[in-house]
Design a protein around this motif. Structure first.
Motif, mmCIF file in Angstrom:
data_model
loop_
_atom_site.group_PDB
_atom_site.id
_atom_site.type_symbol
_atom_site.label_atom_id
_atom_site.label_comp_id
_atom_site.label_asym_id
_atom_site.label_seq_id
_atom_site.Cartn_x
_atom_site.Cartn_y
_atom_site.Cartn_z
ATOM 1 N N PRO A 178 0.814 -1.228 0.000
ATOM 2 C CA PRO A 178 0.000 0.000 0.000
ATOM 3 C C PRO A 178 0.843 1.273 0.000
ATOM 4 O O PRO A 178 1.930 1.314 0.574
ATOM 5 C CB PRO A 178 -0.822 -0.115 1.293
ATOM 6 C CG PRO A 178 -0.284 -1.271 2.047
ATOM 7 C CD PRO A 178 0.561 -2.095 1.149
ATOM 8 N N ASP A 179 0.302 2.291 -0.661
ATOM 9 C CA ASP A 179 0.949 3.599 -0.656
ATOM 10 C C ASP A 179 0.664 4.305 0.668
ATOM 11 O O ASP A 179 -0.332 4.019 1.316
ATOM 12 C CB ASP A 179 0.377 4.465 -1.791
ATOM 13 C CG ASP A 179 0.920 4.024 -3.132
ATOM 14 O OD1 ASP A 179 2.068 3.510 -3.156
ATOM 15 O OD2 ASP A 179 0.201 4.168 -4.138
ATOM 16 N N HIS A 180 1.531 5.212 0.999
ATOM 17 C CA HIS A 180 1.246 6.020 2.181
ATOM 18 C C HIS A 180 1.353 7.496 1.811
ATOM 19 O O HIS A 180 1.985 7.852 0.811
ATOM 20 C CB HIS A 180 2.230 5.696 3.305
ATOM 21 C CG HIS A 180 3.614 6.162 3.026
ATOM 22 N ND1 HIS A 180 4.512 5.423 2.281
ATOM 23 C CD2 HIS A 180 4.248 7.317 3.346
ATOM 24 C CE1 HIS A 180 5.640 6.089 2.174
ATOM 25 N NE2 HIS A 180 5.515 7.255 2.796
ATOM 26 N N ASP A 181 0.748 8.326 2.638
ATOM 27 C CA ASP A 181 0.803 9.761 2.423
ATOM 28 C C ASP A 181 1.846 10.338 3.383
ATOM 29 O O ASP A 181 1.653 10.304 4.597
ATOM 30 C CB ASP A 181 -0.588 10.349 2.714
ATOM 31 C CG ASP A 181 -0.597 11.866 2.605
ATOM 32 O OD1 ASP A 181 0.480 12.458 2.331
ATOM 33 O OD2 ASP A 181 -1.675 12.450 2.809
ATOM 34 N N PRO A 182 2.955 10.869 2.842
ATOM 35 C CA PRO A 182 4.031 11.342 3.734
ATOM 36 C C PRO A 182 3.546 12.391 4.736
ATOM 37 O O PRO A 182 4.032 12.426 5.864
ATOM 38 C CB PRO A 182 5.050 11.962 2.764
ATOM 39 C CG PRO A 182 4.744 11.368 1.447
ATOM 40 C CD PRO A 182 3.289 11.031 1.423
ATOM 41 N N ALA A 183 2.554 13.189 4.324
ATOM 42 C CA ALA A 183 2.051 14.219 5.240
ATOM 43 C C ALA A 183 1.447 13.583 6.484
ATOM 44 O O ALA A 183 1.475 14.162 7.575
ATOM 45 C CB ALA A 183 1.019 15.080 4.539
ATOM 46 N N MET A 184 0.923 12.346 6.314
ATOM 47 C CA MET A 184 0.259 11.685 7.437
ATOM 48 C C MET A 184 1.247 11.065 8.436
ATOM 49 O O MET A 184 0.854 10.538 9.467
ATOM 50 C CB MET A 184 -0.680 10.589 6.929
ATOM 51 C CG MET A 184 -1.859 11.122 6.150
ATOM 52 S SD MET A 184 -2.982 12.042 7.239
ATOM 53 C CE MET A 184 -3.912 10.682 7.954
ATOM 54 N N LEU A 185 2.521 11.110 8.089
ATOM 55 C CA LEU A 185 3.496 10.508 9.010
ATOM 56 C C LEU A 185 3.865 11.471 10.127
ATOM 57 O O LEU A 185 4.361 11.068 11.168
ATOM 58 C CB LEU A 185 4.765 10.113 8.248
ATOM 59 C CG LEU A 185 4.574 9.120 7.119
ATOM 60 C CD1 LEU A 185 5.921 8.824 6.469
ATOM 61 C CD2 LEU A 185 3.928 7.843 7.614
#
Ligand code: ANZ
Ligand code: ZN
Length: 834
Positions: free
Chosen positions: A763-770
């Protein structure tokens, strides 16, 4: 349904992967390539938990790499030659080939039940004539290139079984099977010139950054490069005695010489004196390995010969000693008791002078010696022209004087010996050579390969079945056509495992492998196996790869870019008072005690040790899979213990894993497509887990990945339905899929996919959400922690103060007292002073 049923799902998905060829590796793929390899098993009979752990780790890596868009090669085969098959033949009267084939069939079925993502199209056994035929061809190429030679060398000979024994098969000087007194015999044997590559094999270790330090060190010690001085003493009998020392700087501390029991000077002493001969016999009865000699009591025999010290001219006695090895250096040493522990023990026992020639500082030169040798660094003392020099300078000075004076020279000595590959056994690769009285040793012409093993052999009579076979060895000489005989030795089975990883990567019919195809896959990206192979197998495989590159067959030097050595699977041991072992399914717990299931007799629970047949503390993977399914076992293998450490098997542990399988199933079942709304904290957790689990798997931190999946699962379970919760559930499903592939496929299908999750992407992740935008604030009353709250990052002081005072726990603690002061550290803590 609310239960996941492995007994129906596991097999169904295993067949689906097979039918779709999901794990077939395509050498021509444009994708980045990953070669994941676990050490292939010896087909001894059954898959054990150690295999399961090893292959599960590799499997998670292979499946993960595939999800990351790699073309993955993850093959499996069988290291199928070797002694156990011949032992079975002798004990059970089955043909070694039949025994091996049936074991392979059974073990393959077991591996399939665990759902490993293996490319079975590349499977082979090293006892396949096709495989060992290519091996024979490579062996002939090495011979042509001068890397193979024959020489007469000493072997352990069992006069009853009429066979050569490996050192491990000699127990207390007797054959392990026959119990007969083992004899030393000289036989013509085949050798591979691994010593030609000693420097290169050693140098290469420095570049293997992703190998355990411990393994590199073991290889380094095995290769054993040392440098020093070889020089000769003049003896009182007019002969010369060459010795080798790594510490020429200590030469003024030499007080005696010592020679090996089989040194020519010792042999001639034995000819003249019965006492000398008796002493040599005594030495031979003791162990001969370096480790045994290190610990054994030091014994010596004074030959009466003396050696003249090259600088002082002093006469020093020459002893035959049991701690000197014939096949290292020159088989003779100068004894420096002040600074070598063996020499110290020896000198103490035989009253030889002990002088300090290296001291921590000059003032210590004449301080009395302690009760052991001083091996440390320091400054040279009591040594004439060397006095006050450093050890390094003194070494160089003595070497220079020896070379100038023509009585010695600086040399490098290696511990590594050429690899003796001859085995007088049936179940191995026949060495493809023919002995002709006229032409000598002639390789079998390549178009006559493979030289196959004859099937009709008997194991009733002792000795090598190939040797006494009625017809097999009788052939015509390929060169002159005259009567000749085949070589009846077979190759050490370590040869089979020295290039199998090449054949996995490329298996054309007409040659051992194709160099271009090899270049696409090699080096192996992750090689996983037992630390028991840290020295021999890995060194031999590194050697073969180099040797094949050297003769132009390959363009790879190091076969394994990264190595991982996994820990053991262990289990408590159970025994009866009489010392006999019981297996875990023969005992049960009765309160605090263990008793036998059969008649309640008391059982002593013993140490937790590696599962082994001899201690009966084994748990059969098949039984566990029957009961809990493949995914629970796989999960167990990855949980709790770091992969390099031992993993204690426990019934409660596997039950916990099986419960988690069902918990996940319920979580997946609660996926609500219609759910709407946000849950930022959960979404953030899911994005973080996607990144963290990937990092953990890449670093082989499987237990950490498992812990994170538990955590995300727990958070998703607790959350209210929302889009974020659905995202988290999908994340859990993908992250867990390399570990629990059957459950994952079943759930993936249930969520409406008609493709395989094995083919899905990570799955892809959203870097902003880290990035955390909430912080945890500690709330204290009079400096004592009373509560924690979450607040937006950077919240102003008065907001934090208000939140703190609103806390019920704080109010209870303050209990109406007057608030004198509130200290706020932004993003960190609030302390209320009353
Ligand atoms: C004098 C000396 C003084 C030594 C001292 C050591 C310490 P490594 O380092 O393992 O290469 N040696 C040489 N040949 C031997 C043999 N055939 N059997 C047993 N021992 C042998 O070991 C080299 C050292 O081991 C050599 O240096 C020699 O002892 C001994 F303070 O010479 B030395
Ligand atoms: Zn001939």
């Amino acid at each position: 349904n609310t239960r996941f049923d492995p007994s129906s799902a596991d097999g169904r998905w295993q067949r689906a992967w097979d039918d779709a060829g999901t794990f077939t590796a395509d050498s021509d793929s444009e994708k980045p390539k990953s070669y994941i390899l676990e050490m292939f098993p010896y087909p001894s009979g059954r898959i054990h938990m150690g295999h399961v752990r090893n292959y599960t780790m590799g499997d998670v890596l292979a499946r993960y790499k595939k999800m990351r868009g790699h073309e993955v090669l993850h093959p499996m085969g069988w290291d199928a030659f070797g002694m156990p098959a011949e032992n079975a033949a002798m004990e059970k009267k089955v043909h070694p080939g039949a025994w091996t084939r049936s074991n392979i069939e059974g073990m393959k079925a077991q591996l399939k039940r665990i759902g490993f993502a293996l490319d079975w199209t590349r499977e082979f056994a090293t006892c396949d004539p096709e495989y060992y035929g290519h091996e024979q061809s490579l062996f002939i190429d090495m011979y042509t290139a001068g890397l193979v030679y024959r020489k007469s060398s000493e072997v352990n000979w069992d006069p009853v079984d009429m066979t050569v024994l490996a050192n491990e098969q000699v127990i207390d000087g007797k054959g392990w099977r026959s119990g007969a007194e083992v004899e030393k015999r000289k036989l013509d044997q085949w050798f591979l010139k691994i010593t030609d590559f000693a420097e290169d094999l050693l140098g290469g270790l420095g570049e293997l950054e992703d190998w355990p330090e411990k393994v590199r060190l073991m290889q380094e010690n095995w290769i054993g490069k040392s440098s020093g001085l070889e020089f000769s003493f003049e003896l009182s009998n007019g002969e010369k005695l060459p010795v080798y020392t790594t510490r020429p700087d200590t030469i003024f501390g030499a007080s005696f010489c010592a020679i090996a029991a089989d040194h020519p000077i010792a042999q001639s002493a034995a000819g003249q004196s019965a006492d000398a001969a008796a002493f040599i016999e005594e030495c031979k009865r003791g162990g001969t390995t370096a480790a045994e000699l290190e610990t054994a009591e030091k014994l010596g025999f004074d030959t009466g010969i003396t050696a003249k010290h090259p600088f002082t001219g002093q006469a020093m006695p020459v002893f035959i000693a049991n701690f000197v090895l014939m096949d290292y250096g020159t088989g003779a040493v100068m004894g420096v008791p002040g600074h070598d522990q063996r020499d110290f023990e020896f000198a103490t026992k035989y009253g030889q002078p002990i002088t300090r020639v290296v001291a921590s500082d000059i003032a210590q030169a004449d301080a009395p010696m302690g009760d052991e040798a001083e091996a440390g660094d320091g400054v040279i003392v009591n040594s004439d022209f060397l006095d006050a020099m450093s050890v390094e300078d003194a070494k160089a000075e003595v070497i220079k004087r020896a070379e100038d004076g023509g009585w010695g020279k600086g040399t490098t000595v290696w511990r590594l010996r050429d690899w003796g590959i001859s085995r007088q056994r049936y179940w191995g690769t026949p060495i493809p050579f023919i002995h002709c009285d006229t032409c000598g040793v002639v390789p079998v012409p390549k178009d006559q390969l493979p030289v196959t093993l004859p099937d009709d052999v008997d194991f009733e009579t002792p000795g090598n079945p190939l040797e006494r076979h009625a017809t097999w060895k009788h052939v015509d000489c390929p060169t002159c056509g005259g009567k000749a005989t085949r070589e009846t030795d077979t190759l050490d089975t370590f040869t089979n495992s020295s290039w199998y990883f090449l054949r996995f990567a490329s298996q054309p019919a007409d040659k051992p492998f194709d160099a271009e195809e090899i270049a696409k896959w090699l080096p192996v990206q992750h090689y996983i196996g037992g630390v028991e192979h840290a020295i021999l197998h890995l060194l031999y495989a590194r050697f073969w790869t180099r040797a094949l590159a050297h003769i132009g067959k390959l363009d790879v030097k190091e076969p394994f870019a990264a190595l991982f050595t996994q820990g053991m699977v262990t289990h408590e041991t159970y025994s009866l008072g009489d010392g006999s072992w019981l297996s875990p399914d023969e005992v049960r717990k009765d309160g605090q005690d263990w008793v036998t299931i059969e008649d309640g007799a008391p059982v002593a629970a013993g140490r937790v040790v590696k599962m082994s047949k001899s201690k009966k503390n084994v748990v059969d993977p098949d039984n566990i899979i029957d009961e809990y399914g493949a995914d629970a076992v796989r999960w167990f293998m990855l949980s709790d213990s770091p992969p390099e450490r031992d993993l204690p098997w426990s019934a409660s542990g596997i039950e916990g894993c099986a419960r988690f399988v069902q918990r996940l199933w319920r979580l997946f079942d609660s996926y609500d497509e219609t759910a709407t709304g946000e849950d930022k904290a959960l979404a953030r957790k899911a994005h973080q887990a996607i990144v963290a689990v990937a990092d953990d798997i890449e670093a082989l931190g499987f237990n950490k990945a498992v812990a994170r999946i538990y955590e995300l699962t727990g958070a998703a379970e607790k959350a209210q339905p929302s889009e974020a919760r659905n995202f988290a559930i999908r994340a859990v499903l993908h992250l867990v899929s390399p570990m629990m592939p059957h459950l994952a496929e079943e759930a993936y299908a249930k969520l409406g996919h008609d493709s395989l999750i094995a083919d899905a992407a990570w799955p892809d992740h959203d870097p902003a959400m880290l990035i955390e935008d909430e912080v945890t604030i500690a709330i204290q009353h009079m400096g004592k922690l009373r509560d924690t709250i979450t607040a937006p990052k950077g919240a102003p002081k008065d907001t934090l103060e208000a939140l703190a005072l609103a806390s019920e726990k704080v109010q209870r603690s303050v209990d109406g007292a007057e608030i004198r002061k509130v200290i706020v550290v932004p993003d960190r803590l609030v302390n209320i002073v009353t």
